[in-house]
Design a protein around this motif. Structure first.
Motif, PDB file in Angstrom:
ATOM      1  N   GLN A 148      -1.429   8.989 -21.720  1.00 24.55           N
ATOM      2  CA  GLN A 148      -2.293   8.138 -20.904  1.00 24.55           C
ATOM      3  C   GLN A 148      -1.622   7.828 -19.567  1.00 24.55           C
ATOM      4  OE1 GLN A 148      -5.699   6.788 -21.314  1.00 24.55           O
ATOM      5  NE2 GLN A 148      -5.435   8.756 -22.368  1.00 24.55           N
ATOM      6  N   SER A 149      -1.043   8.897 -19.011  1.00 25.17           N
ATOM      7  CA  SER A 149      -0.307   8.730 -17.761  1.00 25.17           C
ATOM      8  C   SER A 149      -0.028  10.112 -17.167  1.00 25.17           C
ATOM      9  CB  SER A 149       1.017   8.020 -18.029  1.00 25.17           C
ATOM     10  OG  SER A 149       1.834   8.008 -16.881  1.00 25.17           O
ATOM     11  N   PHE A 150       0.190  10.134 -15.832  1.00 20.04           N
ATOM     12  CA  PHE A 150       0.682  11.337 -15.175  1.00 20.04           C
ATOM     13  C   PHE A 150       2.128  11.140 -14.709  1.00 20.04           C
ATOM     14  CE2 PHE A 150      -4.011  11.891 -14.282  1.00 20.04           C
ATOM     15  CZ  PHE A 150      -4.166  12.907 -15.214  1.00 20.04           C
ATOM     16  N   ASP A 151       2.783  10.134 -15.241  1.00 19.40           N
ATOM     17  CA  ASP A 151       4.215   9.948 -14.998  1.00 19.40           C
ATOM     18  C   ASP A 151       4.950  11.094 -15.690  1.00 19.40           C
ATOM     19  OD1 ASP A 151       6.934   9.273 -15.349  1.00 19.40           O
ATOM     20  OD2 ASP A 151       6.487   7.132 -15.303  1.00 19.40           O
ATOM     21  N   PRO A 152       5.708  11.915 -14.939  1.00 25.90           N
ATOM     22  CA  PRO A 152       6.372  13.080 -15.547  1.00 25.90           C
ATOM     23  C   PRO A 152       7.251  12.736 -16.751  1.00 25.90           C
ATOM     24  CG  PRO A 152       6.461  13.247 -13.169  1.00 25.90           C
ATOM     25  CD  PRO A 152       5.910  11.882 -13.477  1.00 25.90           C
ATOM     26  N   GLU A 153       7.916  11.584 -16.696  1.00 29.34           N
ATOM     27  CA  GLU A 153       8.781  11.192 -17.812  1.00 29.34           C
ATOM     28  C   GLU A 153       7.956  10.901 -19.064  1.00 29.34           C
ATOM     29  OE1 GLU A 153      12.036  11.159 -18.302  1.00 29.34           O
ATOM     30  OE2 GLU A 153      12.360  12.019 -16.311  1.00 29.34           O
ATOM     31  N   LYS A 154       6.848  10.170 -18.883  1.00 29.09           N
ATOM     32  CA  LYS A 154       6.002   9.846 -20.029  1.00 29.09           C
ATOM     33  C   LYS A 154       5.330  11.102 -20.585  1.00 29.09           C
ATOM     34  CE  LYS A 154       5.122   5.055 -18.707  1.00 29.09           C
ATOM     35  NZ  LYS A 154       4.115   4.060 -18.259  1.00 29.09           N
ATOM     36  N   VAL A 155       4.932  12.002 -19.684  1.00 32.92           N
ATOM     37  CA  VAL A 155       4.325  13.254 -20.135  1.00 32.92           C
ATOM     38  C   VAL A 155       5.363  14.115 -20.843  1.00 32.92           C
ATOM     39  CG1 VAL A 155       3.209  15.389 -19.390  1.00 32.92           C
ATOM     40  CG2 VAL A 155       2.537  13.212 -18.359  1.00 32.92           C
TER      41      VAL A 155
ATOM     42  N   ALA B 236       0.838  -1.213   0.000  1.00 30.28           N
ATOM     43  CA  ALA B 236       0.000   0.000   0.000  1.00 30.28           C
ATOM     44  C   ALA B 236       0.860   1.246   0.000  1.00 30.28           C
ATOM     45  CB  ALA B 236      -0.932  -0.020   1.209  1.00 30.28           C
ATOM     46  N   LEU B 237       1.908   1.225   0.848  1.00 29.37           N
ATOM     47  CA  LEU B 237       2.816   2.378   0.899  1.00 29.37           C
ATOM     48  C   LEU B 237       3.519   2.580  -0.437  1.00 29.37           C
ATOM     49  CD1 LEU B 237       4.358   1.873   4.460  1.00 29.37           C
ATOM     50  CD2 LEU B 237       2.910   3.779   3.716  1.00 29.37           C
ATOM     51  N   ALA B 238       3.871   1.480  -1.081  1.00 33.00           N
ATOM     52  CA  ALA B 238       4.534   1.572  -2.387  1.00 33.00           C
ATOM     53  C   ALA B 238       3.617   2.223  -3.417  1.00 33.00           C
ATOM     54  CB  ALA B 238       4.967   0.196  -2.871  1.00 33.00           C
ATOM     55  N   LEU B 239       2.329   1.860  -3.359  1.00 33.58           N
ATOM     56  CA  LEU B 239       1.370   2.457  -4.294  1.00 33.58           C
ATOM     57  C   LEU B 239       1.216   3.940  -4.040  1.00 33.58           C
ATOM     58  CD1 LEU B 239      -1.421  -0.284  -4.369  1.00 33.58           C
ATOM     59  CD2 LEU B 239       0.054   0.402  -6.269  1.00 33.58           C
ATOM     60  N   VAL B 240       1.171   4.328  -2.754  1.00 28.65           N
ATOM     61  CA  VAL B 240       1.081   5.755  -2.410  1.00 28.65           C
ATOM     62  C   VAL B 240       2.311   6.493  -2.909  1.00 28.65           C
ATOM     63  CG1 VAL B 240       1.052   7.400  -0.498  1.00 28.65           C
ATOM     64  CG2 VAL B 240      -0.421   5.387  -0.426  1.00 28.65           C
ATOM     65  N   ALA B 241       3.487   5.892  -2.676  1.00 28.39           N
ATOM     66  CA  ALA B 241       4.733   6.525  -3.131  1.00 28.39           C
ATOM     67  C   ALA B 241       4.753   6.665  -4.644  1.00 28.39           C
ATOM     68  CB  ALA B 241       5.934   5.688  -2.670  1.00 28.39           C
ATOM     69  N   ALA B 242       4.273   5.614  -5.344  1.00 29.69           N
ATOM     70  CA  ALA B 242       4.242   5.668  -6.811  1.00 29.69           C
ATOM     71  C   ALA B 242       3.315   6.762  -7.285  1.00 29.69           C
ATOM     72  CB  ALA B 242       3.798   4.314  -7.374  1.00 29.69           C
ATOM     73  N   ALA B 243       2.152   6.880  -6.638  1.00 32.88           N
ATOM     74  CA  ALA B 243       1.191   7.913  -7.029  1.00 32.88           C
ATOM     75  C   ALA B 243       1.789   9.298  -6.825  1.00 32.88           C
ATOM     76  CB  ALA B 243      -0.095   7.767  -6.215  1.00 32.88           C
ATOM     77  N   THR B 244       2.517   9.459  -5.682  1.00 34.47           N
ATOM     78  CA  THR B 244       3.141  10.748  -5.400  1.00 34.47           C
ATOM     79  C   THR B 244       4.192  11.063  -6.446  1.00 34.47           C
ATOM     80  OG1 THR B 244       2.776  10.430  -3.045  1.00 34.47           O
ATOM     81  CG2 THR B 244       4.422  12.052  -3.658  1.00 34.47           C
ATOM     82  N   ALA B 245       4.946  10.026  -6.865  1.00 30.64           N
ATOM     83  CA  ALA B 245       5.993  10.246  -7.860  1.00 30.64           C
ATOM     84  C   ALA B 245       5.402  10.652  -9.201  1.00 30.64           C
ATOM     85  CB  ALA B 245       6.826   8.975  -8.020  1.00 30.64           C
ATOM     86  N   LEU B 246       4.197  10.138  -9.494  1.00 32.91           N
ATOM     87  CA  LEU B 246       3.595  10.436 -10.791  1.00 32.91           C
ATOM     88  C   LEU B 246       3.137  11.882 -10.874  1.00 32.91           C
ATOM     89  CD1 LEU B 246       1.499   7.222 -11.503  1.00 32.91           C
ATOM     90  CD2 LEU B 246       3.803   7.790 -12.279  1.00 32.91           C
ATOM     91  N   ALA B 247       2.306  12.299  -9.953  1.00 29.35           N
ATOM     92  CA  ALA B 247       1.778  13.655 -10.001  1.00 29.35           C
ATOM     93  C   ALA B 247       0.934  13.894  -8.772  1.00 29.35           C
ATOM     94  CB  ALA B 247       0.911  13.859 -11.244  1.00 29.35           C
ATOM     95  N   LYS B 248       0.689  15.162  -8.485  1.00 31.19           N
ATOM     96  CA  LYS B 248      -0.247  15.481  -7.417  1.00 31.19           C
ATOM     97  C   LYS B 248      -1.642  15.457  -8.003  1.00 31.19           C
ATOM     98  CE  LYS B 248      -1.306  18.682  -3.723  1.00 31.19           C
ATOM     99  NZ  LYS B 248      -0.956  19.933  -3.029  1.00 31.19           N
ATOM    100  N   VAL B 249      -2.433  14.490  -7.552  1.00 31.69           N
ATOM    101  CA  VAL B 249      -3.810  14.355  -8.008  1.00 31.69           C
ATOM    102  C   VAL B 249      -4.708  14.384  -6.786  1.00 31.69           C
ATOM    103  CG1 VAL B 249      -5.479  12.891  -9.209  1.00 31.69           C
ATOM    104  CG2 VAL B 249      -3.111  12.993 -10.014  1.00 31.69           C
TER     105      VAL B 249
END
Length: 412
Positions: free
Chosen positions: A345-352, A17-30
């Motif tokens: 189709q992502s909020f990953d900064p690298e992909k964007v 769960a923490l990993a998913l939260v960290a991944a979401a934070t890394a992607l973008a603030k939503v």
């Protein structure tokens, strides 16, 4: 043993769960169904006029995008929201606030501030944190020689702002049986990255024609008087007077050439429309040429605002004054993000970031396509002339609404 295994499972579940939260934070603030962008803007200080234009038109684009259904990513629809801080028209403050947006506010997508100076200060910060930075108001050529991979600009670089004034003068000279190399130029520029780039573009094209530069003055950052330059202009009688000093420079050259009765056949400046010279200076502004990134009469159209003229009408309804190009380009920067989110189709900064780099789109502001340095190489500049109190496109010729009024007669 059972309790021990249960503990392992609980720990593993929490870690996942923490990993998913960290991944979401890394992607973008939503926040729920809203993706957050951030922007330092000049709400106070020397750039406050266009800082307000920048913020207003980011908001105008966000509002329109959200009304049109937002952006769809991963089968879910998201709205956009922008967090703002006042950079006080100070580069150091702009850099500090960019870091705050990224580090404290967890913003992963940055919209630009107003001016090349602020953009220059912000770019190393967004590059350091690998955060996409789409800007609309930093046109200095040097921004695109540093090898930045995360900086993208929707506007044309500043060395093109007044090149068309030189080219137009050469055309007119030939029409009147005169060799362009006999033309004489006087020019004055604020000592900032934007204006010095404008100067470089003029010098390059003047040299191409063999024109002579008789006056090449630097203007102070807090310019309040151009009489010293204009006294020299009056004495040497050049064929062209070219000025870049943001809104103050545009206002001063119009007002003081009238007050001092300085009569030059071609007078061209930057920032005419945001300084509202036609609206506020009346007959004094007649015949002045103005470099511009955009015009409402150009045949540009998109799915969000419709035509360039539709955008201008919407702007006037919202703010009760004509849309300057600084407004249009600011809204266009938001559209670039919307288009990139959809394609990535992502909020990953690298992909964007990679999606932004592959942008090839038409907007009400014009075509947008970035080269490897982050410059928009698809959109041309235009040159206005103030004619009967209105701004009319006179160059390039293929976009012209009307023919140049030449020579400019200083209104009495």
């Amino acid at each position: 043993m059972r309790n021990s295994m249960t503990g392992v499972r609980v720990f593993a579940g929490c870690a996942a769960a923490l990993a998913l939260v960290a991944a979401a934070t890394a992607l973008a603030k939503v926040e729920g169904d809203t993706v957050i962008l951030g922007a330092p803007v000049s709400l106070t200080g020397k750039y406050s006029v266009n800082g307000k234009n920048t913020k207003d038109c980011y908001e105008m684009a966000v509002k329109r995008l959200n009304e049109k259904g937002g952006v769809k990513v991963g089968g879910k629809t998201y709205k956009l929201k922008v967090v703002y801080y006042d950079d006080e028209s100070t580069p150091a403050r702009g850099a500090q606030l960019t870091e705050r947006l990224i580090q404290q506010d967890d913003v992963k997508f940055v919209l630009g501030a107003y001016s090349s100076a602020l953009t220059k200060a912000m770019a190393p910060v967004t590059e350091k944190y690998k955060v996409p930075h789409v800007e609309a108001n930093g046109a200095a050529r040097e921004l695109f020689t540093e090898g930045y991979k995360y900086l993208f600009a929707v506007l044309s670089t500043s060395d093109y702002y007044l090149r068309d004034a030189v080219n137009l003068a050469a055309e007119v000279a030939k029409e009147h049986g005169r060799d362009p190399k006999t033309l004489k130029i006087a020019m004055a520029f604020e000592n900032d990255p934007f204006s010095l780039d404008v100067r470089q573009g003029i010098v390059e094209d003047a040299n191409k024609y063999g024109m002579k530069i008789l006056i090449d003055d630097k203007l102070p950052p807090e310019i309040n008087d151009m009489s010293a330059t204009l006294t020299k202009v009056k004495a040497v009688k050049p064929d062209m007077l070219l000025v870049s000093g943001h809104e103050k420079g545009a206002t001063l050259v119009v007002r003081q050439t009238a007050e001092m009765k300085v009569d030059v056949p071609i007078v061209a400046t930057t920032h005419c429309d945001s300084a509202k010279i036609a609206e506020t200076l009346g007959k004094q502004a007649e015949g002045v040429l103005c470099g511009s990134q955009w015009d409402r009469h150009l045949a540009y159209k998109d799915q969000w605002f419709g035509s360039a003229d539709d955008y201008a009408k919407a702007f006037e309804k919202e703010f009760n004054y004509p849309a300057p190009y600084q407004a249009a380009e600011s809204s266009a920067a938001v559209l670039v993000y919307a288009d990139a989110f959809k394609r990535a189709q992502s909020f990953d900064p690298e992909k964007v970031r990679d999606a932004i780099a592959q942008t090839d789109m038409m907007t009400f502001f014009g075509p947008i396509k970035f080269d490897s340095t982050g410059k928009n190489t698809a959109k041309p500049m235009v040159l206005y002339q103030v004619i009967q109190g209105d701004y009319k496109v006179v160059a390039p010729t293929k976009f012209a609404e009307t023919k140049l009024v030449f020579p400019r007669k200083q209104p009495q």
